[in-house]
Design an enzyme around this catalytic site. Structure first.
Site, PDB file in Angstrom:
ATOM      1  N   HIS A 122      38.046  42.678  -0.699  1.00 21.80           N
ATOM      2  CA  HIS A 122      37.140  43.794  -0.918  1.00 21.80           C
ATOM      3  C   HIS A 122      37.776  44.621  -2.034  1.00 21.80           C
ATOM      4  O   HIS A 122      39.005  44.598  -2.197  1.00 21.80           O
ATOM      5  CB  HIS A 122      36.986  44.646   0.353  1.00 21.80           C
ATOM      6  CG  HIS A 122      36.261  43.916   1.441  1.00 21.80           C
ATOM      7  ND1 HIS A 122      36.781  43.748   2.700  1.00 21.80           N
ATOM      8  CD2 HIS A 122      35.056  43.300   1.439  1.00 21.80           C
ATOM      9  CE1 HIS A 122      35.913  43.060   3.431  1.00 21.80           C
ATOM     10  NE2 HIS A 122      34.867  42.776   2.689  1.00 21.80           N
TER      11      HIS A 122
ATOM     12  N   ASP B 165      40.628  46.505  -0.798  1.00 24.12           N
ATOM     13  CA  ASP B 165      41.800  45.731  -0.365  1.00 24.12           C
ATOM     14  C   ASP B 165      42.746  45.612  -1.559  1.00 24.12           C
ATOM     15  O   ASP B 165      43.962  45.615  -1.409  1.00 24.12           O
ATOM     16  CB  ASP B 165      41.418  44.294   0.043  1.00 24.12           C
ATOM     17  CG  ASP B 165      40.554  44.237   1.296  1.00 24.12           C
ATOM     18  OD1 ASP B 165      40.775  45.054   2.211  1.00 24.12           O
ATOM     19  OD2 ASP B 165      39.663  43.355   1.357  1.00 24.12           O
TER      20      ASP B 165
ATOM     21  N   GLU C   9      25.756  37.154  -0.228  1.00 31.26           N
ATOM     22  CA  GLU C   9      26.100  36.606   1.095  1.00 31.26           C
ATOM     23  C   GLU C   9      25.045  37.051   2.098  1.00 31.26           C
ATOM     24  O   GLU C   9      25.082  38.177   2.596  1.00 31.26           O
ATOM     25  CB  GLU C   9      27.492  37.092   1.529  1.00 31.26           C
ATOM     26  CG  GLU C   9      27.922  36.533   2.885  1.00 31.26           C
ATOM     27  CD  GLU C   9      29.330  36.961   3.311  1.00 31.26           C
ATOM     28  OE1 GLU C   9      30.176  37.253   2.436  1.00 31.26           O
ATOM     29  OE2 GLU C   9      29.586  37.009   4.521  1.00 31.26           O
TER      30      GLU C   9
ATOM     31  N   HIS D 174      26.465  33.731   9.972  1.00 31.81           N
ATOM     32  CA  HIS D 174      25.250  34.437   9.559  1.00 31.81           C
ATOM     33  C   HIS D 174      24.039  33.499   9.636  1.00 31.81           C
ATOM     34  O   HIS D 174      22.956  33.907  10.054  1.00 31.81           O
ATOM     35  CB  HIS D 174      25.386  34.975   8.135  1.00 31.81           C
ATOM     36  CG  HIS D 174      26.513  35.960   7.965  1.00 31.81           C
ATOM     37  ND1 HIS D 174      26.801  36.552   6.762  1.00 31.81           N
ATOM     38  CD2 HIS D 174      27.421  36.459   8.840  1.00 31.81           C
ATOM     39  CE1 HIS D 174      27.844  37.378   6.901  1.00 31.81           C
ATOM     40  NE2 HIS D 174      28.240  37.322   8.159  1.00 31.81           N
TER      41      HIS D 174
ATOM     42  N   ASP E 166      28.014  38.933  15.485  1.00 29.97           N
ATOM     43  CA  ASP E 166      28.748  38.119  14.511  1.00 29.97           C
ATOM     44  C   ASP E 166      30.156  37.854  15.055  1.00 29.97           C
ATOM     45  O   ASP E 166      30.997  38.744  15.062  1.00 29.97           O
ATOM     46  CB  ASP E 166      28.811  38.914  13.200  1.00 29.97           C
ATOM     47  CG  ASP E 166      29.366  38.098  12.048  1.00 29.97           C
ATOM     48  OD1 ASP E 166      29.672  36.906  12.236  1.00 29.97           O
ATOM     49  OD2 ASP E 166      29.492  38.667  10.957  1.00 29.97           O
TER      50      ASP E 166
ATOM     51  N   ASP F 130      32.489  35.310  14.166  1.00 31.74           N
ATOM     52  CA  ASP F 130      33.552  34.846  13.265  1.00 31.74           C
ATOM     53  C   ASP F 130      34.605  33.995  13.982  1.00 31.74           C
ATOM     54  O   ASP F 130      35.810  34.151  13.750  1.00 31.74           O
ATOM     55  CB  ASP F 130      34.233  36.034  12.561  1.00 31.74           C
ATOM     56  CG  ASP F 130      33.302  36.757  11.597  1.00 31.74           C
ATOM     57  OD1 ASP F 130      32.305  36.158  11.148  1.00 31.74           O
ATOM     58  OD2 ASP F 130      33.563  37.936  11.289  1.00 31.74           O
TER      59      ASP F 130
ATOM     60  N   ASP G  82      36.047  32.755   6.884  1.00 36.66           N
ATOM     61  CA  ASP G  82      35.888  34.152   7.316  1.00 36.66           C
ATOM     62  C   ASP G  82      35.958  34.172   8.841  1.00 36.66           C
ATOM     63  O   ASP G  82      34.944  34.260   9.523  1.00 36.66           O
ATOM     64  CB  ASP G  82      34.557  34.718   6.807  1.00 36.66           C
ATOM     65  CG  ASP G  82      34.528  36.237   6.863  1.00 36.66           C
ATOM     66  OD1 ASP G  82      35.548  36.840   7.246  1.00 36.66           O
ATOM     67  OD2 ASP G  82      33.482  36.832   6.526  1.00 36.66           O
TER      68      ASP G  82
HETATM   69  C1  XLS Z   1      30.468  40.426   7.402  1.00 40.15           C
HETATM   70  C2  XLS Z   1      30.805  39.634   6.244  1.00 40.15           C
HETATM   71  C3  XLS Z   1      31.950  40.185   5.435  1.00 40.15           C
HETATM   72  C4  XLS Z   1      31.890  39.626   4.063  1.00 40.15           C
HETATM   73  C5  XLS Z   1      32.816  40.243   3.084  1.00 40.15           C
HETATM   74  O1  XLS Z   1      29.707  40.070   8.251  1.00 40.15           O
HETATM   75  O2  XLS Z   1      31.051  38.303   6.615  1.00 40.15           O
HETATM   76  O3  XLS Z   1      33.170  39.896   6.039  1.00 40.15           O
HETATM   77  O4  XLS Z   1      32.115  38.266   4.107  1.00 40.15           O
HETATM   78  O5  XLS Z   1      32.429  41.482   2.723  1.00 40.15           O
HETATM   79 MG    MG Z   2      31.560  36.707   5.458  1.00 41.04          MG
END
Ligand code: XLS
Ligand code: MG
Length: 358
Positions: free
Chosen positions: A57, A60, A182, A221, A256, A258, A291
């Site tokens: 980011h 970051d 994204e 997603h 979400d 991950d 991710d």
């Molecule tokens: C959130 C996203 C985020 C992006 C980066 O849901 O996956 O992590 O990948 O900003």
């Molecule tokens: Mg992501």
């Protein structure tokens, strides 16, 4: 000749993650449960875990970005570049973090406030400057708060135009960058404006330079949108617009999650690796991003295993993709015996040995 191939002409995949993927375990219902690793430790861990690049980011790379002057931003970004060079790590992309500031409370490019829309553009331009200084031309747009909780709160038709307009301004600001959208269907917003790959690709073609607007597909997603990640990638690959991926896993359409790649649904993960391989992904330099988040109960000392395991799973599945009996597959396809094709794939996934070291 593509750059990232081995002597047998096979893709040499390169892997990345972001600093947010090594995290303290906070969720909306509870505080952090692990102490933080410092950024410099994360850089070191990245190499040890077998990864090649880091995703960023904007803040970051340059913390406290909003409070810094252009000269201070440049200095901090250059220092980050030196740090990466010393560690032998490349920056994959920079994503403007537009969703945490109060100035993004009602959206960024689609906010009802003109001042907030201006802020979002200025901040995105800073992200571009940082990207160039740390050595990447790729800008990921996760359009986190572009959407509504209440449909009547915004004019959705106008919102699409505003997003295209913002992207056009960024393309114009720096003619060397690529924008990677994204898509995500919800969270944090209830109704997001760019929920699927179809939307991202359509938006690309609405901009002034479609050749510089592509996508970053995140598995979780796609699953939240009720779609299969490999189908989403196939579509983007078919138009040459898959420029990054956020592989992970997800237990159905909940929040979400991950989860580590391939840990929930092996066949779904196999098809993601398969489609990347079929599409020649990675041969020209696009990287495989993971991710993924460690589960909350994980102790600090073992809170990077999800990253190592995700990469390992990718390589195990790659081995499966490369060793399946393609003659048998073709014969079954020719005979239209898809029941047997189904079994062939599953048997292949469930038998045989895996490489010990990947
Ligand atoms: C959130 C996203 C985020 C992006 C980066 O849901 O996956 O992590 O990948 O900003
Ligand atoms: Mg992501």
């Amino acid at each position: 000749m593509p750059k990232f191939v081995d002597r047998q002409g096979r893709t040499k995949y390169r892997f990345t993650f972001g600093p947010w993927n090594i995290h303290e375990g906070a969720d909306p219902f509870g505080p952090p449960v692990r102490k933080s690793f410092k950024f410099d430790q994360k850089i070191k861990m990245l190499k040890d875990l077998g990864f090649d690049g880091m995703q960023f980011h904007d803040d970051d790379a340059v913390p406290d970005l909003d409070g810094k002057s252009p000269a201070q931003i440049e200095k901090a970004a250059k220092a980050m570049k030196r740090k990466l060079d010393n560690a032998g790590i490349v920056a994959e992309f920079v994503a403007p973090r537009l969703w945490e500031t109060p100035r993004g409370i009602d959206g960024s490019y689609t906010s009802n406030s003109a001042a907030d829309r201006r802020y979002a553009l200025e901040r995105s331009k800073k992200a571009i400057d940082i990207a160039r200084l740390i050595g990447t031309r790729d800008i990921v747009l996760w359009l986190a708060r572009e959407g509504t909780y209440v449909r009547e709160a915004k004019n959705a038709i106008e919102a699409y135009r505003k997003q295209v307009d913002a992207i056009n301004q960024l393309l114009d600001y720096d003619k060397g960058i690529r924008i990677l959208i994204e898509p995500k269907p919800n969270e944090p917003m209830d109704h997001a404006y760019v929920p699927t790959m179809g939307h991202a690709v359509a938006i690309s073609y609405m901009t002034i330079d479609p050749s510089r607007v592509g996508a970053n597909m995140e598995s979780a997603h796609s699953i939240l949108a009720g779609l299969d990640p490999s189908d989403e990638m196939a579509f983007a690959l078919s138009v040459g617009k898959l420029w990054s991926v956020h592989l992970n896993d997800q237990n159905g359409p909940k929040f979400d999650q991950d989860r580590a790649f391939g840990m929930v649904n092996l066949r779904r993960a196999y098809n993601q690796v398969r489609v990347l391989e079929l599409g020649g992904y990675g041969r020209d330099g696009n990287m495989v991003g993971l991710d993924v988040k460690a589960m909350r109960p994980q102790k600090k000392a073992v809170s990077t295993k999800h990253l190592a395991h995700s990469r390992e799973m990718f390589l195990w599945l790659l081995d499966k993709v490369r060793t399946i009996d393609t003659k048998a597959e073709s014969a079954l396809i020719a005979a239209r015996d898809y029941e047997a094709l189904d079994r062939l794939v599953m048997r292949h996934l469930m038998t045989g040995s895996l490489p010990n070291k990947v």
